[in-house]
Design a protein around this motif. Structure first.
Motif, short mmCIF file in Angstrom:
data_model
loop_
_atom_site.label_atom_id
_atom_site.label_comp_id
_atom_site.label_asym_id
_atom_site.label_seq_id
_atom_site.Cartn_x
_atom_site.Cartn_y
_atom_site.Cartn_z
N ASN A 30 0.86 -1.19 0.00
CA ASN A 30 0.00 0.00 0.00
C ASN A 30 0.89 1.23 0.00
N SER A 31 0.28 2.38 -0.17
CA SER A 31 1.07 3.62 -0.22
C SER A 31 0.93 4.46 1.05
N GLU A 32 0.43 3.86 2.10
CA GLU A 32 0.30 4.57 3.38
C GLU A 32 1.69 4.81 3.96
N LYS A 33 1.93 6.04 4.44
CA LYS A 33 3.25 6.42 4.93
C LYS A 33 3.32 6.43 6.45
N SER A 34 4.38 5.87 6.98
CA SER A 34 4.66 5.97 8.41
C SER A 34 5.28 7.34 8.69
N GLN A 35 5.45 7.65 9.95
CA GLN A 35 6.10 8.92 10.33
C GLN A 35 7.48 9.01 9.70
N GLN A 36 8.27 7.96 9.82
CA GLN A 36 9.62 7.95 9.26
C GLN A 36 9.58 8.09 7.73
N GLN A 37 8.66 7.42 7.08
CA GLN A 37 8.55 7.52 5.62
C GLN A 37 8.14 8.93 5.19
N ARG A 38 7.33 9.60 5.99
CA ARG A 38 6.97 10.99 5.67
C ARG A 38 8.18 11.91 5.72
N VAL A 39 9.04 11.70 6.71
CA VAL A 39 10.26 12.50 6.82
C VAL A 39 11.17 12.22 5.63
N ILE A 40 11.37 10.95 5.29
CA ILE A 40 12.20 10.58 4.14
C ILE A 40 11.61 11.15 2.86
N HIS A 41 10.29 11.08 2.74
CA HIS A 41 9.59 11.62 1.58
C HIS A 41 9.89 13.12 1.41
N ALA A 42 9.76 13.88 2.48
CA ALA A 42 9.99 15.33 2.41
C ALA A 42 11.45 15.64 2.09
N LEU A 43 12.39 14.93 2.73
CA LEU A 43 13.82 15.16 2.48
C LEU A 43 14.19 14.83 1.03
N GLY A 44 13.67 13.73 0.53
CA GLY A 44 13.97 13.34 -0.85
C GLY A 44 13.43 14.33 -1.86
N PHE A 45 12.24 14.82 -1.60
CA PHE A 45 11.65 15.82 -2.50
C PHE A 45 12.54 17.06 -2.58
N GLU A 46 12.94 17.57 -1.43
CA GLU A 46 13.76 18.78 -1.41
C GLU A 46 15.14 18.55 -2.01
N ALA A 47 15.75 17.42 -1.75
CA ALA A 47 17.07 17.12 -2.31
C ALA A 47 17.02 17.11 -3.83
N GLY A 48 15.95 16.59 -4.38
CA GLY A 48 15.81 16.55 -5.83
C GLY A 48 15.74 17.93 -6.46
N LEU A 49 15.19 18.88 -5.75
CA LEU A 49 15.09 20.25 -6.30
C LEU A 49 16.41 21.02 -6.26
N LEU A 50 17.30 20.65 -5.37
CA LEU A 50 18.57 21.38 -5.23
C LEU A 50 19.38 21.44 -6.52
N VAL A 51 19.33 20.40 -7.28
CA VAL A 51 20.11 20.33 -8.52
C VAL A 51 19.78 21.48 -9.45
N ILE A 52 18.54 21.90 -9.48
CA ILE A 52 18.11 22.98 -10.36
C ILE A 52 18.11 24.33 -9.66
#
Length: 146
Positions: A69-91
């Motif tokens: 399923n795609s339900e996120k745990s607390q830890q997965q939400r933190v990883i999700h947010a960090l990964g999103f922001e890291a991806g934007l840094l390149v540009i």
């Protein structure tokens, strides 16, 4: 999993609400013209919206394959947010340096402030969004197991 129309609503809402908070903050913190920072913010918003759609689809797909399923745990939400922001840094860092005519280091500092803002914003927005617009299949599964 979320449908395409739901992902589009999520991405557009994320960018609109985020931009309303980020651009005045950028102007206050760094003394840049709000119109100048607003134009850059609008461009970044389009880039981030496209990235948001792709990243969320990938992340949810990864969770679906890994845990069923795609339900996120607390830890997965933190990883999700960090990964999103890291991806934007390149540009964002080189574009910000060019747009404001500052060094890459200055752009990194400016971007770091926006990252902190968007990390908290992304966590809160995604949590609120999931509460307001739950995935229907997961709601049915949760209510059946209760």
């Amino acid at each position: 999993m979320r449908q395409t129309s739901d992902r589009i609503r999520h991405a557009i809402g994320f960018e609109l609400v985020g931009l309303l908070g980020a651009m005045p903050l950028m102007s206050i913190l760094f003394g840049v013209d709000p119109m100048h920072s607003g134009a850059m913010g609008l461009f970044f918003s389009v880039v981030a919206t496209l990235w948001n759609y792709k990243y969320n689809a990938w992340f949810d797909g990864y969770l679906q394959r890994r845990q069923g399923n795609s339900e996120k745990s607390q830890q997965q939400r933190v990883i999700h947010a960090l990964g999103f922001e890291a991806g934007l840094l390149v540009i964002t860092i080189p574009v910000m340096a060019w747009w404001f005519e500052v060094s890459l280091l200055q752009a990194l500092i400016m971007d770091a402030a926006m990252i902190v803002y968007y990390l908290f914003f992304a966590y809160g927005y995604n949590l609120a969004y999931d509460k307001l617009f739950p995935v229907l299949g997961q709601v049915k599964a949760q209510s059946c197991s209760a």
